[in-house]
Design a protein around this motif. Sequence first.
Motif, PDB file in Angstrom:
ATOM      1  N   VAL A   1       0.852  -1.198   0.000  1.00 26.68           N
ATOM      2  CA  VAL A   1       0.000   0.000   0.000  1.00 26.68           C
ATOM      3  C   VAL A   1       0.877   1.234   0.000  1.00 26.68           C
ATOM      4  O   VAL A   1       2.007   1.225   0.487  1.00 26.68           O
ATOM      5  CB  VAL A   1      -0.932   0.003   1.228  1.00 26.68           C
ATOM      6  N   ARG A   2       0.328   2.327  -0.560  1.00 30.22           N
ATOM      7  CA  ARG A   2       1.011   3.608  -0.581  1.00 30.22           C
ATOM      8  C   ARG A   2      -0.010   4.708  -0.217  1.00 30.22           C
ATOM      9  O   ARG A   2      -1.192   4.598  -0.534  1.00 30.22           O
ATOM     10  CB  ARG A   2       1.623   3.900  -1.947  1.00 30.22           C
ATOM     11  N   SER A   3       0.490   5.749   0.414  1.00 28.65           N
ATOM     12  CA  SER A   3      -0.416   6.848   0.812  1.00 28.65           C
ATOM     13  C   SER A   3      -0.777   7.727  -0.376  1.00 28.65           C
ATOM     14  O   SER A   3      -1.872   8.282  -0.439  1.00 28.65           O
ATOM     15  CB  SER A   3       0.242   7.691   1.898  1.00 28.65           C
ATOM     16  N   ASN A   4       0.166   7.859  -1.314  1.00 29.48           N
ATOM     17  CA  ASN A   4      -0.032   8.730  -2.479  1.00 29.48           C
ATOM     18  C   ASN A   4      -0.355  10.172  -2.087  1.00 29.48           C
ATOM     19  O   ASN A   4      -1.052  10.898  -2.813  1.00 29.48           O
ATOM     20  CB  ASN A   4      -1.142   8.186  -3.384  1.00 29.48           C
ATOM     21  N   ILE A   5       0.099  10.564  -0.900  1.00 31.47           N
ATOM     22  CA  ILE A   5      -0.092  11.952  -0.457  1.00 31.47           C
ATOM     23  C   ILE A   5       1.061  12.779  -0.994  1.00 31.47           C
ATOM     24  O   ILE A   5       2.225  12.487  -0.722  1.00 31.47           O
ATOM     25  CB  ILE A   5      -0.125  12.032   1.091  1.00 31.47           C
TER      26      ILE A   5
END
Length: 403
Positions: free
Chosen positions: A344-348
């Motif tokens: 998973v990645r936050s992509n923030i």
Amino acid sequence: MPLGQLKAKKMQSFQMRLILSAMACILIPSIISYSMSNFLAENKFRERALGNANQTLQAVDHSVSNLFKFMLYIENYIMLDDAEIGYVLKNRALGLDNTESGFSKYYDTQLVINKLDLLSVAGERCKITIILPNNQYFTNYGMEELDPADWEKEPWFAELKNMKGFDTNWISVEPTKFRKYRDSHPYQLSVARTLQTTSSKIYAYVIVTVFEDQVHSVFSNEDGSSEIMMVNDKGVIQSSSESELIGTSVDYVSNGSSIVVKNGRSYLFTERKLAYSDWKLISLTPYKEAISNITGIYSHVLIYQIMFFMIFLLVLIYLINKFTKPLRHLGKIAKTVYRGNLDVRSNIRGRDEIGMLGLSFDQMLESIKQMITQITYEQSKKREAELAMLCRHRSVLIFYSMC
């Protein structure tokens, strides 16, 4: 406590701290500003109310002084009219009219009475009494109203004998002596003076009397919110719109304060000394009524401030939720990672600190994943090498055993 729950709890407390801090930064200065402005405005309104009361007293002073001035004018006129009134009074008092005929005496008596009548109708309504030492009297009223000899029974009358020149005795308020007016005018005010020869011998006593309601009628014509009274030098009320107060003493005349307490209520207090006596005019204005304007204004201001604060609070909560949303999302990602999912990645992303934190977090996850992959690869290679070595070692053992 699991890491995910711990982070979620910290995130909630951080958001609440932001809201409370913002509210405190707004509420505390607003309360201080409101209190200070209310205090300063109240002082200004109090000064304005005192100024208005002083202006009112000045107008009342003008009317009352005119009444007192007229009373003194009558006494001065009688004193200085040597050609007619003074001539008759001196002759009667010194017994120089014994040679005059009865008609001359009657003419002189009518002359004085007509003069007194003219003086009393020329200005304010008043009662004039002239008393001679030989028990002769001249008045502008009849014996059925008052016997002039009754004046000599008053305790203050004996003090007149010690007066000199233009000295005057302002007589404190007393019940009306004139029978005809006792019901309609319950109190009277008088001023007395002696008429003396050049050798300081008293030849007449002059008493000018007005009714007390002639004074307090001036009070009634002014601002109805203020209570105006006239007091003598001893603090005894000489005139008031409330007749039950006349003759009573006040204990707040000489305290020097602009606010006094009367019957449990606060009043703005002002005073003004009269020009022709040691008496004073005092004004009592209910303090709450004097500052009612500012109270009403600030009540409305407070209501509007509360309304705008509630609107601002809603906007503040919305903005804080929006600003902290990436942090909450980052907390959920951390919880997922804690459960073992490194994909998973936050992509923030962004140019602010939160965007940099999201990018760093994703890079950290990528580095961790690569490290785990690298370690897994190396471990698998190591296990393959160990397995190959084990197989070779086993083959050697089998070869030696066959030999």
